[in-house]
Design a protein around this motif. Structure first.
Motif, PDB file in Angstrom:
ATOM      1  N   SER A  38      59.050  32.224 -10.453  1.00 45.61           N
ATOM      2  CA  SER A  38      57.471  32.432 -10.494  1.00 45.61           C
ATOM      3  C   SER A  38      57.848  34.489 -10.533  1.00 45.61           C
ATOM      4  O   SER A  38      56.745  35.775 -11.025  1.00 45.61           O
ATOM      5  N   SER A  39      58.985  35.661 -10.125  1.00 49.13           N
ATOM      6  CA  SER A  39      58.868  36.346  -9.207  1.00 49.13           C
ATOM      7  C   SER A  39      59.409  36.481 -10.832  1.00 49.13           C
ATOM      8  O   SER A  39      58.928  38.337 -11.158  1.00 49.13           O
ATOM      9  N   LEU A  40      59.728  36.758 -11.888  1.00 49.88           N
ATOM     10  CA  LEU A  40      60.490  37.463 -12.702  1.00 49.88           C
ATOM     11  C   LEU A  40      58.952  37.157 -14.028  1.00 49.88           C
ATOM     12  O   LEU A  40      59.296  37.684 -15.513  1.00 49.88           O
ATOM     13  N   GLU A  41      58.599  36.649 -14.176  1.00 51.14           N
ATOM     14  CA  GLU A  41      56.987  35.903 -14.884  1.00 51.14           C
ATOM     15  C   GLU A  41      55.324  35.899 -14.322  1.00 51.14           C
ATOM     16  O   GLU A  41      55.175  35.447 -14.522  1.00 51.14           O
ATOM     17  N   GLY A  42      55.472  37.257 -13.843  1.00 54.34           N
ATOM     18  CA  GLY A  42      53.906  38.071 -13.760  1.00 54.34           C
ATOM     19  C   GLY A  42      53.523  37.303 -12.194  1.00 54.34           C
ATOM     20  O   GLY A  42      52.499  37.027 -12.100  1.00 54.34           O
ATOM     21  N   MET A  43      54.212  36.260 -11.410  1.00 56.39           N
ATOM     22  CA  MET A  43      53.304  36.228 -10.092  1.00 56.39           C
ATOM     23  C   MET A  43      53.461  36.853  -9.020  1.00 56.39           C
ATOM     24  O   MET A  43      53.506  36.317  -8.132  1.00 56.39           O
ATOM     25  N   ARG A  44      54.291  37.371  -8.894  1.00 55.38           N
ATOM     26  CA  ARG A  44      54.342  38.823  -8.546  1.00 55.38           C
ATOM     27  C   ARG A  44      52.732  39.639  -7.952  1.00 55.38           C
ATOM     28  O   ARG A  44      52.351  39.544  -8.717  1.00 55.38           O
ATOM     29  N   PRO A  45      52.334  39.285  -6.917  1.00 56.95           N
ATOM     30  CA  PRO A  45      51.385  39.210  -6.203  1.00 56.95           C
ATOM     31  C   PRO A  45      50.642  41.167  -6.378  1.00 56.95           C
ATOM     32  O   PRO A  45      51.485  41.551  -5.984  1.00 56.95           O
ATOM     33  N   GLN A  46      49.814  41.690  -7.127  1.00 58.04           N
ATOM     34  CA  GLN A  46      49.431  42.627  -7.132  1.00 58.04           C
ATOM     35  C   GLN A  46      48.535  42.918  -5.759  1.00 58.04           C
ATOM     36  O   GLN A  46      47.304  42.206  -5.622  1.00 58.04           O
ATOM     37  N   LEU A  47      48.410  44.504  -5.581  1.00 56.17           N
ATOM     38  CA  LEU A  47      47.719  44.135  -4.252  1.00 56.17           C
ATOM     39  C   LEU A  47      47.106  45.800  -4.015  1.00 56.17           C
ATOM     40  O   LEU A  47      47.718  46.361  -5.242  1.00 56.17           O
ATOM     41  N   GLY A  48      46.486  45.488  -2.962  1.00 58.23           N
ATOM     42  CA  GLY A  48      45.077  47.407  -2.966  1.00 58.23           C
ATOM     43  C   GLY A  48      44.222  46.934  -3.146  1.00 58.23           C
ATOM     44  O   GLY A  48      43.621  45.499  -2.999  1.00 58.23           O
ATOM     45  N   ASN A  49      43.280  47.702  -3.607  1.00 61.19           N
ATOM     46  CA  ASN A  49      41.620  47.649  -3.596  1.00 61.19           C
ATOM     47  C   ASN A  49      40.992  47.921  -4.603  1.00 61.19           C
ATOM     48  O   ASN A  49      40.162  47.513  -5.026  1.00 61.19           O
ATOM     49  N   ILE A  50      41.567  48.644  -5.966  1.00 61.60           N
ATOM     50  CA  ILE A  50      40.807  48.461  -7.089  1.00 61.60           C
ATOM     51  C   ILE A  50      42.299  48.443  -7.641  1.00 61.60           C
ATOM     52  O   ILE A  50      43.427  48.154  -7.912  1.00 61.60           O
ATOM     53  N   TRP A  83      44.340  40.345  -1.867  1.00 62.06           N
ATOM     54  CA  TRP A  83      42.804  40.835  -1.710  1.00 62.06           C
ATOM     55  C   TRP A  83      43.275  40.609   0.392  1.00 62.06           C
ATOM     56  O   TRP A  83      44.127  39.490   0.592  1.00 62.06           O
ATOM     57  N   ARG A  84      42.213  41.851   1.178  1.00 69.30           N
ATOM     58  CA  ARG A  84      42.557  41.485   2.545  1.00 69.30           C
ATOM     59  C   ARG A  84      41.140  41.100   2.986  1.00 69.30           C
ATOM     60  O   ARG A  84      40.005  41.968   2.765  1.00 69.30           O
ATOM     61  N   GLU A  85      40.776  39.637   4.099  1.00 67.16           N
ATOM     62  CA  GLU A  85      39.429  39.915   4.063  1.00 67.16           C
ATOM     63  C   GLU A  85      38.838  41.064   4.891  1.00 67.16           C
ATOM     64  O   GLU A  85      39.630  41.794   5.730  1.00 67.16           O
ATOM     65  N   GLY A  86      37.667  41.979   4.189  1.00 69.46           N
ATOM     66  CA  GLY A  86      36.584  42.756   5.416  1.00 69.46           C
ATOM     67  C   GLY A  86      37.415  44.045   4.799  1.00 69.46           C
ATOM     68  O   GLY A  86      36.143  44.793   4.728  1.00 69.46           O
ATOM     69  N   ASP A  87      38.085  43.617   3.074  1.00 73.13           N
ATOM     70  CA  ASP A  87      37.666  45.483   2.294  1.00 73.13           C
ATOM     71  C   ASP A  87      36.951  45.253   1.591  1.00 73.13           C
ATOM     72  O   ASP A  87      36.382  44.227   0.939  1.00 73.13           O
ATOM     73  N   THR A  88      36.537  45.794   0.425  1.00 71.52           N
ATOM     74  CA  THR A  88      36.165  46.059  -0.383  1.00 71.52           C
ATOM     75  C   THR A  88      36.870  46.458  -1.736  1.00 71.52           C
ATOM     76  O   THR A  88      37.691  47.351  -2.079  1.00 71.52           O
ATOM     77  N   VAL A  89      36.759  45.642  -2.656  1.00 71.45           N
ATOM     78  CA  VAL A  89      37.821  45.529  -3.760  1.00 71.45           C
ATOM     79  C   VAL A  89      36.654  45.569  -4.928  1.00 71.45           C
ATOM     80  O   VAL A  89      35.568  45.571  -5.281  1.00 71.45           O
ATOM     81  N   THR A  90      37.529  47.017  -5.578  1.00 72.10           N
ATOM     82  CA  THR A  90      36.987  47.039  -7.529  1.00 72.10           C
ATOM     83  C   THR A  90      38.159  46.840  -8.296  1.00 72.10           C
ATOM     84  O   THR A  90      39.423  46.606  -8.021  1.00 72.10           O
ATOM     85  N   MET A  91      37.275  46.176  -9.244  1.00 71.09           N
ATOM     86  CA  MET A  91      37.856  45.765 -10.103  1.00 71.09           C
ATOM     87  C   MET A  91      36.998  45.615 -11.471  1.00 71.09           C
ATOM     88  O   MET A  91      36.080  46.462 -12.817  1.00 71.09           O
ATOM     89  N   ARG A  92      38.305  46.946 -12.466  1.00 73.42           N
ATOM     90  CA  ARG A  92      37.696  47.925 -13.377  1.00 73.42           C
ATOM     91  C   ARG A  92      38.151  46.431 -14.774  1.00 73.42           C
ATOM     92  O   ARG A  92      39.321  46.864 -15.144  1.00 73.42           O
ATOM     93  N   VAL A  93      37.604  45.788 -15.497  1.00 75.94           N
ATOM     94  CA  VAL A  93      37.552  45.112 -16.225  1.00 75.94           C
ATOM     95  C   VAL A  93      37.261  45.673 -17.663  1.00 75.94           C
ATOM     96  O   VAL A  93      36.124  45.399 -17.797  1.00 75.94           O
ATOM     97  N   THR A  94      38.229  45.569 -18.229  1.00 71.48           N
ATOM     98  CA  THR A  94      38.182  46.215 -20.074  1.00 71.48           C
ATOM     99  C   THR A  94      38.376  45.261 -20.649  1.00 71.48           C
ATOM    100  O   THR A  94      39.136  44.657 -21.097  1.00 71.48           O
ATOM    101  N   ASN A  95      37.080  45.351 -21.356  1.00 67.91           N
ATOM    102  CA  ASN A  95      37.588  44.319 -22.941  1.00 67.91           C
ATOM    103  C   ASN A  95      37.605  44.786 -24.271  1.00 67.91           C
ATOM    104  O   ASN A  95      36.924  45.566 -24.891  1.00 67.91           O
ATOM    105  N   ASN A  96      38.655  44.545 -24.797  1.00 68.36           N
ATOM    106  CA  ASN A  96      39.890  44.481 -25.660  1.00 68.36           C
ATOM    107  C   ASN A  96      38.980  43.677 -27.395  1.00 68.36           C
ATOM    108  O   ASN A  96      39.902  43.694 -28.034  1.00 68.36           O
ATOM    109  N   LEU A  97      38.974  42.398 -26.740  1.00 66.54           N
ATOM    110  CA  LEU A  97      38.690  41.440 -27.236  1.00 66.54           C
ATOM    111  C   LEU A  97      37.228  41.820 -28.681  1.00 66.54           C
ATOM    112  O   LEU A  97      37.009  42.829 -28.364  1.00 66.54           O
ATOM    113  N   ALA A  98      37.117  40.769 -29.965  1.00 66.92           N
ATOM    114  CA  ALA A  98      35.823  41.449 -30.625  1.00 66.92           C
ATOM    115  C   ALA A  98      35.098  40.629 -30.084  1.00 66.92           C
ATOM    116  O   ALA A  98      34.020  40.775 -31.087  1.00 66.92           O
ATOM    117  N   SER A  99      34.904  39.729 -29.257  1.00 65.36           N
ATOM    118  CA  SER A  99      33.309  39.168 -28.704  1.00 65.36           C
ATOM    119  C   SER A  99      33.789  39.858 -26.829  1.00 65.36           C
ATOM    120  O   SER A  99      34.206  39.694 -26.313  1.00 65.36           O
TER     121      SER A  99
END
Length: 617
Positions: A38-50, A83-99
């Motif tokens: 899990s450590s080496l294959e992308g399952m480390r948590p991404q932390l923060g609010n953005i 994430w952490r309960e009580g925070d406000t989170v922002t996710m900027r999702v960019t679509n690089n697909l053709a659909s």
């Protein structure tokens, strides 16, 4: 996940990198520690609010074979967001697909505009565009996120999501892992769907055999066995039809790893380990066990339940269960067997790298029963299933109002209940009475080409073990074992009751609610703000359906107490009639659907609209 990067096996051979990663792992807090896989294959948590999330087409490697996926940040699964309960989170999702694409935050309480369902809550994310999701976090627990566009979910567009409580965690342990289960096919998902439309059992190579007929004849008798086979054949139903899409095309994954990869989670002797199970499959229900290790279930769908110790549990698509284990100084196999017993996902819990335990053999494929057809053996005479008009001696007279019934149309074999005058039936005698004496019940009987028949004798099956686990010697989790650790926030009795039928024509691969697919429905299911509603679901099909309500949790009616289990997804068994209580506290339009992806794609979806109650003139 390899994406455009190096193959995972080559990755693991980088000895110096492994050593460095292991050292870093020890420096992490307990909740963030993971084993090598899990450590080496992308399952480390991404932390923060953005968070910046990019949706692309990318290659991935499953058990040494390369395939094309729709991936977030080039990972399978998508990044683990913490994430952490009580925070406000922002996710900027960019679509690089053709659909178009989208992200739905499964089980998260949020404004409906942020829920991420195209054509229901927002238009979707066009190619080349970035959509910004932003919302406050009102809860804690284990959740996940996935595309709600087309069949992208089947191609890898899903990821885990954890929200830590703002206070102390009562289920805190020395180590924890996300265990995200999924299914992967190298076929184009649209080709899979097209095959199912042409022949619904296209992927089922586990049909009943002549050998099984002789075996059943020895145990049940020749006549009973012959009559039972004849009945299934005459109804054009298949007792071995457990799953639509099977291991004949699927590879079953743990955290993006196939069985050959052997995902491994490390622990130190004496540690308690929390396993956050998420079923992110498109079509696969799993039976999960760790032979030799009791499983202490502490959360269901992100919410705490009174701990219950079992040896195996079934996890429906989109459900989550948090389990605490106390492994000894040995390796254990984490076994997730598909419910049709066609294949499995597996991993290892181990005190050191390189160890493994025996992998249990797949158990025999189960078969459906009369109960899954919602028939009562005591009331159903096999003669009545033989293309002959139903005789008066073969009918349950207590359950029908004969003055209003058109007897000329009661051909039992056709199982077409639309041929009966339902308005003249005594619904209380047929099991359709309201579950709450003070409620007003609203329901329609389904009919049309998408309905081959209605359940004749649906029963509540919440306390029953799932198919195939009825007779195992060890402890198996059932829904009635679950009890909320906290008092239900709304203990009012329902003010009204809605009844909804789960319907199908399996031979034509048509799936619907009340006989209508999503594109045929003109009006939403309307709930009024803050009203208490009992939703009763009747499964008229031969398959279990994981039913998910967006935007709100529901209380599963397992008893009359104030500690009912609260969930966002529940598996409704074949032939089952069960109820959930909903407090309509979230104004907006919300998707309500079966989480079997191809069933939803075929039309098993509705919109629930929560609106302000109109003011009296």
């Amino acid at each position: 996940m390899t994406g455009n990067s190096v193959n995972r096996r080559g990755f693991l051979r980088k000895g110096a990198f492994v050593a460095a990663a292991a050292g870093l792992n020890l420096a992490l807090p307990p909740w963030a520690r993971g084993g090598l896989a899990s450590s080496l294959e992308g399952m480390r948590p991404q932390l923060g609010n953005i968070f910046d999330l990019n949706v692309d087409q990318a290659l991935c490697t499953i058990d040494g074979r390369e395939g094309a996926g729709v991936l977030v940040n080039g990972q399978l699964p998508a990044p683990l967001l913490r994430w952490r309960e009580g925070d406000t989170v922002t996710m900027r999702v960019t679509n690089n697909l053709a659909s178009d694409t989208s992200i739905h935050w499964h089980g998260i309480l949020l404004p409906f505009q942020m829920d991420g369902v195209p054509r229901v809550t927002f238009p979707g994310i066009k190619p080349g565009e970035t959509f910004v999701y932003e919302f406050p976090l009102q809860q804690a627990g284990t959740y996940w996120y996935h595309s709600h566009s087309g069949l992208q979910e089947q191609r890898g567009h899903y990821g885990p999501l954890i929200i830590d409580p703002k206070g102390s965690d009562p289920d805190s342990v020395e180590r924890e892992y996300v265990v995200l289960l999924s299914d992967w096919t190298f076929e184009d998902p649209h080709r899979v769907f097209a095959k199912l439309k042409k022949m619904s059992d296209n992927y089922n190579f586990q049909q009943r055999t002549v050998g099984e007929f002789y075996r059943d004849s020895r145990t049940r008798g020749l006549k009973n066995t012959f009559d039972e086979r004849l009945m299934w054949g005459e109804m054009r139903m298949n007792a071995a039809d457990i799953a639509d899409v099977t291991g004949s095309t699927y590879t079953y994954l743990i955290n993006g790893h196939g069985p050959q990869d052997n995902w491994t989670g490390l622990f130190s002797p004496g540690e308690r380990v929390r396993l956050r199970f998420i079923n992110a499959s498109a079509m696969s229900i799993f039976n999960v066990r760790i032979p030799g290790l009791p499983l202490n279930v502490v959360q269901a769908d992100g919410l705490p339940v009174n701990p219950v110790e079992v040896d195996e549990f079934q996890i429906g698509i989109a459900e989550t269960f948090d389990v605490v284990v106390e492994p000894k100084n040995q390796a254990y196999t984490l076994m997730a067997e598909s419910n049709d017993r066609y294949g499995y996902a597996r991993g290892t819990l181990s005190p050191q790298e390189g160890l493994s335990a025996d992998i249990p053999q797949l158990r025999p494929r189960p078969t459906l029963t009369m109960k899954d057809m919602a028939m009562d053996h005591g009331e159903m005479n096999h003669v009545a299933m033989n293309h002959k008009p139903m005789g008066h001696g073969e009918m349950n007279h207590a359950s029908m109002d004969h003055e209003q019934m058109d007897h000329g149309k009661t051909d039992a074999m056709e199982m077409d209940h639309s041929a009966m005058n339902h308005g003249g039936m005594d619904h209380a005698a047929m099991g359709h009475e309201p579950n709450n004496a003070g409620s007003t019940q609203e329901h329609k009987h389904a009919k049309g080409p998408g309905v081959v028949g209605l359940a004749m004798n649906p029963v509540n099956r919440l306390g029953e073990r799932p198919l195939g686990l009825e007779d195992v010697a060890h402890r198996v989790l059932v829904y009635t074992d679950l009890q909320s650790r906290e008092k239900n926030p709304d203990s009012r009795s329902p003010q009204r009751e809605l009844e909804l039928h789960l319907t199908s024509n399996m031979e034509r691969y048509m799936w619907s609610f009340d006989g209508l697919k999503f594109s045929e429905v003109d009006e939403p299911i309307t709930l009024y703000k803050d009203e208490r509603v009992r939703l009763t679901m009747v499964n008229d099909t031969m398959m279990p359906h994981p039913i998910h309500l967006h935007g709100m949790f529901f209380d599963v009616v397992t008893n009359d107490g104030d500690f009912k289990p609260r969930k966002h997804t529940i598996v409704v068994k074949p032939g089952e009639k069960m109820s959930v209580d909903i407090t309509a506290d979230a104004v907006g339009d919300w998707a309500f659907h079966c989480h079997l992806l191809y069933h939803m794609h075929a039309g098993m979806m509705r919109v629930v609209s929560v609106v302000d109650r109109p003011k009296l003139a």
